[in-house]
Design an enzyme around this catalytic site. Structure first.
Site, PDB file in Angstrom:
ATOM      1  N   SER A 107     -67.464  64.906 -36.054  1.00 20.19           N
ATOM      2  CA  SER A 107     -66.609  65.878 -36.731  1.00 20.19           C
ATOM      3  C   SER A 107     -66.344  65.433 -38.159  1.00 20.19           C
ATOM      4  O   SER A 107     -66.422  64.237 -38.484  1.00 20.19           O
ATOM      5  CB  SER A 107     -65.269  66.022 -36.006  1.00 20.19           C
ATOM      6  OG  SER A 107     -64.427  64.912 -36.292  1.00 20.19           O
ATOM      7  N   ASP A 108     -66.047  66.388 -39.034  1.00 19.85           N
ATOM      8  CA  ASP A 108     -65.430  66.016 -40.299  1.00 19.85           C
ATOM      9  C   ASP A 108     -64.019  65.542 -39.958  1.00 19.85           C
ATOM     10  O   ASP A 108     -63.463  65.881 -38.907  1.00 19.85           O
ATOM     11  CB  ASP A 108     -65.408  67.197 -41.260  1.00 19.85           C
ATOM     12  CG  ASP A 108     -65.384  66.757 -42.715  1.00 19.85           C
ATOM     13  OD1 ASP A 108     -64.943  65.615 -42.985  1.00 19.85           O
ATOM     14  OD2 ASP A 108     -65.791  67.540 -43.589  1.00 19.85           O
ATOM     15  N   TRP A 109     -63.428  64.758 -40.842  1.00 19.47           N
ATOM     16  CA  TRP A 109     -62.145  64.116 -40.532  1.00 19.47           C
ATOM     17  C   TRP A 109     -61.050  65.176 -40.372  1.00 19.47           C
ATOM     18  O   TRP A 109     -60.755  65.926 -41.298  1.00 19.47           O
ATOM     19  CB  TRP A 109     -61.798  63.121 -41.627  1.00 19.47           C
ATOM     20  CG  TRP A 109     -62.223  61.710 -41.322  1.00 19.47           C
ATOM     21  CD1 TRP A 109     -61.428  60.607 -41.327  1.00 19.47           C
ATOM     22  CD2 TRP A 109     -63.536  61.234 -40.966  1.00 19.47           C
ATOM     23  NE1 TRP A 109     -62.167  59.480 -40.993  1.00 19.47           N
ATOM     24  CE2 TRP A 109     -63.452  59.834 -40.758  1.00 19.47           C
ATOM     25  CE3 TRP A 109     -64.770  61.856 -40.780  1.00 19.47           C
ATOM     26  CZ2 TRP A 109     -64.552  59.054 -40.402  1.00 19.47           C
ATOM     27  CZ3 TRP A 109     -65.867  61.077 -40.418  1.00 19.47           C
ATOM     28  CH2 TRP A 109     -65.748  59.702 -40.230  1.00 19.47           C
TER      29      TRP A 109
END
Length: 739
Positions: A227-229
């Protein structure tokens, strides 16, 4: 001794591995021999934070080399250069204890206003894909994993955490997924990062069609999806869709949700096991004991060498450049003394050192007078600063004015293309008094050149060049390096001319990709819209000639291009061979031309070289929505050699057999498609004419207007027109004959 399979561990332990152990590391599983691995930002340098935790560059990080960002590398048109950036970033990653680098970013520059364009290569998917794949190969050769991002249709910062990109599948496949596809299938990155945004209403992190059907099933991706953060809303839905690792962590709530879903029967534990194995697979990249290895000092010299080949010479009237030896210079502009060499946000690098254009210009031995000309911090007397610059320009032979933008960063988009008004006024004032004026641009994306372009003698696009930008610019201005960069994105005359102007950045949580595949130069060339400088444009201090073009058809849907390139000038230089394909074949609207191959060749004065480039099936294909796949339509294709997308210097037309019409017929197909089908058409015509008189046959052949009117009617509805002597059973029988 063989380590136990982590998928055999208790469910709770498995779930814990699927979110980070902390802000930058995965969760270790000691009982399965799975160490933690550090992931950190690094498309153009390593941002290793050993203390503090943020994803936007607010806290200090360990010193590292800031190499040219992707906006510059894109203009190099050089896969070898991109690979060298990847190799160097990989070496520094190992030295700093990083196992997985969050890069490269290969999102397409749909709009020049995207605030993160400095992290992306191009408006063209082939150029982006080739450079991105080269970076990944170079990086992973150092034993470090790459994370290709942001997957997918992540082309703006406005409302980026929730905006839905409304885009049709042909456009997705041809423009926004193509670079990812090339990198995944050719370079096999360790990870792919899911984007924040939604695609047609579905979050990218929960999009099973994207993460599983396309990425894994079609493209064969075997790595981990990260995932992106902060980019996961529904953890169970994301895991079911194919997202393996949620970052950052730990996240006890989401871990518990996974466990509960498995025990309730809402989530197949086999999906958990598959993700656990993929995340555990990243552990082979872990730097078990951080070494004392320092960031190599020679990387600064490498950054300078690479940056010089990214610089684009846009304009050079009266042979103003390169600067003559000993010429008296006025170096003007705050950016000369305090350069803007990178953008802000998650890729912000704590550079090991920074060269300034002013110091490097002085080192060339020119008599140099400096004037700030303007300030970007809001202080100072703008008129007094401009007057000082004008006085400096009056007493020299050449004035070099450094202008550009500050504040380009992740998290916000630009509102316009204009340079600040005080900088425009400065350029015009200096150009009015200086014998020759050179403008050097520093920006993470294109800026408008209008209002001053015609007043100056030379323009250099310096982009954001990394920490050695000062030396690289001095090398090009002096002629120590012959500029060889070419635009990876078009520079329009007006923002309003950009095809995304009316829909970027969208409204009410949605952004409509209404321009379809007509992105960037595809739009400008198709509609005949003039630009200030086209995609692919770039000047040199020497001249090149293209001759002996030949295009040989090598199969039903492939060809090979050969041509001879000669350096006809007096300096060594590098030339970019740009191969475009133009066609109207097929059932869809095609752009006027599309980049389908390129290479960069270095030639000595007078040297010639024969260049051979293959054009594989995809060079001629479009994505057919009806057939659900790539189609090469039978017909004529013109292979063009361009100095840019707007200037074609040689071309040859070939005819390809292509694919048989694979679009399946059904009772819902248009009656016009039935008549056009090579098998069904004659059978249907025969059925309609059964029992007709000769006069009726002649009348039917002559009545083309009637056929035009009914061509789009579905076949099952056509049957109900009065006088149509065909039944559903007849059509079903014809359908059987087509199979």
């Amino acid at each position: 001794m063989q380590q136990p399979d982590p998928a055999t561990l208790p469910l709770e332990r498995k779930a814990s591995l699927l979110s980070g152990g902390d802000f930058w590391s995965t969760q270790p599983l000691d009982e399965a021999g799975v160490p933690a691995v550090v992931l950190t930002d690094g498309p153009h340098g390593i941002r290793r934070q050993k203390a503090g935790a943020d994803h936007l560059g607010f806290h200090a990080s360990e010193p590292a080399t800031c190499f040219p960002p992707a906006v510059a590398v894109g203009s190099s048109w050089d896969g070898e250069l991109s690979a060298r950036v990847g190799e160097a970033v990989g070496r520094e990653a190992r030295a700093l204890g990083v196992g997985v680098v969050l890069g490269p970013g290969v999102n397409i520059k749909r709009s020049p206003l995207c605030g993160r364009n400095f992290e992306y290569y191009s408006e063209d998917p082939l150029l982006s894909g080739v450079l991105g794949a080269a970076f990944v190969r170079g990086l992973q050769a150092q034993g470090v994993g790459a994370t290709v991002k942001h997957f997918a249709a992540n082309n703006q910062e406005t409302d980026r955490m929730r905006v839905s990109a409304e885009v049709d599948e042909r456009t997705l496949r041809e423009i926004y997924l193509a670079a990812f596809e090339r990198i995944v299938t050719e370079a096999r990155p360790a990870a792919v990062m899911a984007a924040y945004n939604r695609i047609n209403g579905v979050p990218a992190s929960e999009n099973r069609w994207l993460l599983t059907d396309v990425l894994r099933t079609e493209w064969g991706f075997e790595g981990a999806v990260v995932s992106d953060w902060g980019g996961v809303g529904d953890r169970v839905a994301a895991l079911a869709a194919g997202l393996d690792l949620q970052m950052p962590g730990p996240d006890a709530v989401h871990d518990a949700a996974i466990v509960r879903a498995v025990r309730d029967g809402a989530l197949d534990e086999a999906l958990v096991d598959a993700s656990v194995r993929r995340v555990a697979g990243l552990a082979q990249l872990a730097v078990i004991s951080e070494t004392d290895a320092a960031v190599p000092a020679e990387h600064h010299d490498l950054a300078r060498e690479l940056a010089a080949d990214c610089i684009v010479l846009l304009k050079n009237d009266k042979y103003t450049l390169p600067l003559a030896e000993g010429v008296r210079l006025a170096v003007i502009g705050e950016f000369a003394a305090d350069p803007q060499f990178q953008g802000g946000g998650s890729s912000l690098i704590n550079a090991t050192r920074v060269d300034t254009p002013l110091e490097e210009s002085q080192a060339l031995g020119h008599p140099v007078t400096y004037a700030a000309g303007f300030t970007t911090g809001g202080g100072g007397d703008a008129e007094a600063l401009r007057e000082e610059a004008v006085r400096a320009a009056c007493g020299v032979e050449v004035a070099v004015v450094f202008v550009g933008l500050r504040g380009e960063t992740e998290g916000s988009d630009r509102e316009h293309l204009d340079l600040p008004a005080d900088q425009v006024e400065l350029v015009r004032a200096v150009a009015a008094v200086a014998p020759r004026t050179v403008v050097v641009l520093s920006s993470g994306g294109v800026v408008s050149l209008e209002g001053w372009h015609d007043d100056v003698d030379a323009i250099v696009a310096g982009w954001l060049l990394g920490q050695a930008s000062g030396g690289a610019l001095a090398d090009v201005l002096s002629g120590a390096v012959n500029p060889s960069g070419h635009l990876a994105e078009s520079i329009p005359l007006r923002l309003e001319d950009n095809p995304s102007y009316l829909t970027f950045p969208g409204e009410a949580g949605h952004v409509r990709y209404g321009e379809g595949v007509m992105v960037g130069y595809r739009h400008y060339e198709t509609v005949g819209r003039a630009v200030r400088y086209p995609f692919g444009h770039g000047l040199s201090y020497t001249a090149f000639e293209t001759a002996e073009l030949s295009v040989d058809v090598t199969g039903d849907d492939t060809a090979t291009v050969r041509l001879r390139v000669t350096n006809t000038g007096e300096r060594a230089g590098k030339h970019v061979v740009q191969v475009y394909v133009a066609t109207t074949a097929g059932r869809v609207r095609r752009p006027a031309r599309e980049l389908r191959a390129f290479t960069k060749v270095a030639l000595r004065p007078g040297e010639s070289r024969t260049v051979e480039l293959p054009l594989e099936r995809r060079a001629f294909a479009y994505y057919g929505i009806e057939g659900g796949g790539w189609t090469v339509a039978p017909g004529a294709y013109t292979v063009q050699i361009g100095e840019s997308a707007a200037r074609i210097v040689a071309e040859q037309t070939i005819t390809l057999t292509g694919d048989a019409d694979a679009t399946p017929l059904s009772l819902d197909s248009a009656i016009g498609d039935w008549f056009a089908h090579p098998v069904a058409g004659p059978l249907l015509q025969e059925a309609l004419m059964a029992g007709a008189t000769e006069e009726q046959r002649l009348q039917a052949e002559a009545d083309s207007d009637l056929m035009d009117m009914v061509a789009s009617i579905p076949a099952r509805q056509y049957l109900h027109f009065p006088g149509v002597p065909v039944t559903t059973d007849d059509l079903t029988e014809i359908l059987e004959a087509t199979r």
